[in-house]
Design a protein around this motif. Structure first.
Motif, PDB file in Angstrom:
ATOM      1  N   MET A  45       0.826  -1.187   0.000  1.00  0.00           N
ATOM      2  CA  MET A  45       0.000   0.000   0.000  1.00  0.00           C
ATOM      3  C   MET A  45       0.874   1.256   0.000  1.00  0.00           C
ATOM      4  N   VAL A  46       1.879   1.304   0.875  1.00  0.00           N
ATOM      5  CA  VAL A  46       2.769   2.461   0.921  1.00  0.00           C
ATOM      6  C   VAL A  46       3.565   2.544  -0.375  1.00  0.00           C
ATOM      7  N   VAL A  47       4.012   1.390  -0.842  1.00  0.00           N
ATOM      8  CA  VAL A  47       4.796   1.369  -2.075  1.00  0.00           C
ATOM      9  C   VAL A  47       3.948   1.842  -3.248  1.00  0.00           C
ATOM     10  N   ASP A  48       2.694   1.398  -3.305  1.00  0.00           N
ATOM     11  CA  ASP A  48       1.816   1.812  -4.402  1.00  0.00           C
ATOM     12  C   ASP A  48       1.586   3.320  -4.408  1.00  0.00           C
ATOM     13  N   SER A  49       1.440   3.894  -3.219  1.00  0.00           N
ATOM     14  CA  SER A  49       1.113   5.317  -3.164  1.00  0.00           C
ATOM     15  C   SER A  49       2.341   6.215  -3.244  1.00  0.00           C
ATOM     16  N   THR A  50       3.522   5.717  -2.892  1.00  0.00           N
ATOM     17  CA  THR A  50       4.704   6.581  -2.894  1.00  0.00           C
ATOM     18  C   THR A  50       5.730   6.191  -3.956  1.00  0.00           C
ATOM     19  N   GLY A  51       5.666   4.959  -4.438  1.00  0.00           N
ATOM     20  CA  GLY A  51       6.664   4.464  -5.376  1.00  0.00           C
ATOM     21  C   GLY A  51       6.876   5.326  -6.619  1.00  0.00           C
ATOM     22  N   PRO A  52       5.791   5.733  -7.298  1.00  0.00           N
ATOM     23  CA  PRO A  52       6.003   6.544  -8.505  1.00  0.00           C
ATOM     24  C   PRO A  52       6.731   7.858  -8.240  1.00  0.00           C
ATOM     25  N   LYS A  53       6.408   8.530  -7.147  1.00  0.00           N
ATOM     26  CA  LYS A  53       7.071   9.800  -6.844  1.00  0.00           C
ATOM     27  C   LYS A  53       8.546   9.555  -6.537  1.00  0.00           C
ATOM     28  N   LEU A  54       8.815   8.534  -5.718  1.00  0.00           N
ATOM     29  CA  LEU A  54      10.206   8.256  -5.364  1.00  0.00           C
ATOM     30  C   LEU A  54      11.010   7.817  -6.585  1.00  0.00           C
ATOM     31  N   PHE A  55      10.374   7.029  -7.446  1.00  0.00           N
ATOM     32  CA  PHE A  55      11.052   6.628  -8.676  1.00  0.00           C
ATOM     33  C   PHE A  55      11.357   7.858  -9.536  1.00  0.00           C
ATOM     34  N   GLY A  56      10.418   8.767  -9.620  1.00  0.00           N
ATOM     35  CA  GLY A  56      10.631   9.989 -10.410  1.00  0.00           C
ATOM     36  C   GLY A  56      11.809  10.801  -9.897  1.00  0.00           C
ATOM     37  N   ILE A  57      11.907  10.932  -8.594  1.00  0.00           N
ATOM     38  CA  ILE A  57      13.023  11.678  -8.001  1.00  0.00           C
ATOM     39  C   ILE A  57      14.342  10.991  -8.333  1.00  0.00           C
TER      40      ILE A  57
END
Length: 159
Positions: A1-13
């Motif tokens: 759940m945390v990975v789904d909601s934060t993963g794209p932003k962290l990957f973008g950074i």
């Protein structure tokens, strides 16, 4: 759940800093491992969870870039400093910390069942029907607990 909601932003950074998809994925993986080991160091009065994660992601990506000691086709290291810092300025941080303390104090004033229901509904994102089922109470009872709790919170925060 945390990975789904934060993963794209962290990957973008990480991808912006590293310029390489595979390296960015590895950096994001390092972020979650770090968070797993250092979760107790998170201080909600200093920053929001996503800001904390973004800062760790940025630092992990810069560490990877520095340790690779090679020039990437991606953005130069100096561009990492142009990444927007979502953290509030010191004044906003102080105000947020004060608001968090007031909210925490007011939450402590609620009945335990109201505290638990409000935290689960508004901080964990559970629906009222899920909370009613979890608490083994009718849906209307759960709604009443939360409504009365929110009214008490408002009164406490306004007072």
């Amino acid at each position: 759940m945390v990975v789904d909601s934060t993963g794209p932003k962290l990957f973008g950074i990480c991808h912006r800093i590293l310029g390489d998809e595979a390296e960015a994925e590895d950096a994001v993986q390092d972020v979650y491992v770090s968070v797993w080991h250092r979760a107790s160091s998170f201080n909600p009065e200093r920053a929001s969870p996503i800001t904390w994660l973004a800062t760790i992601a940025r630092n992990r990506a810069i560490d990877r870039l520095r340790s690779s000691r090679r020039v990437r086709q991606g953005a130069p290291l100096d561009l990492a400093f142009e990444i927007v810092d979502d953290r509030p300025d010191p004044e906003q941080g102080a105000l947020s910390a004060d608001a968090a303390r007031r909210l925490s104090h007011c939450m402590d004033e609620l009945e335990a069942r109201q505290q638990a229901a409000i935290r689960a509904a508004f901080f964990d994102g559970l629906s009222y029907p899920d909370l009613a089922e979890r608490g083994k109470v009718p849906l209307g009872t759960m709604k009443s607990w939360i409504r009365r709790g929110l009214q008490q919170l408002k009164k406490c925060l306004d007072g």
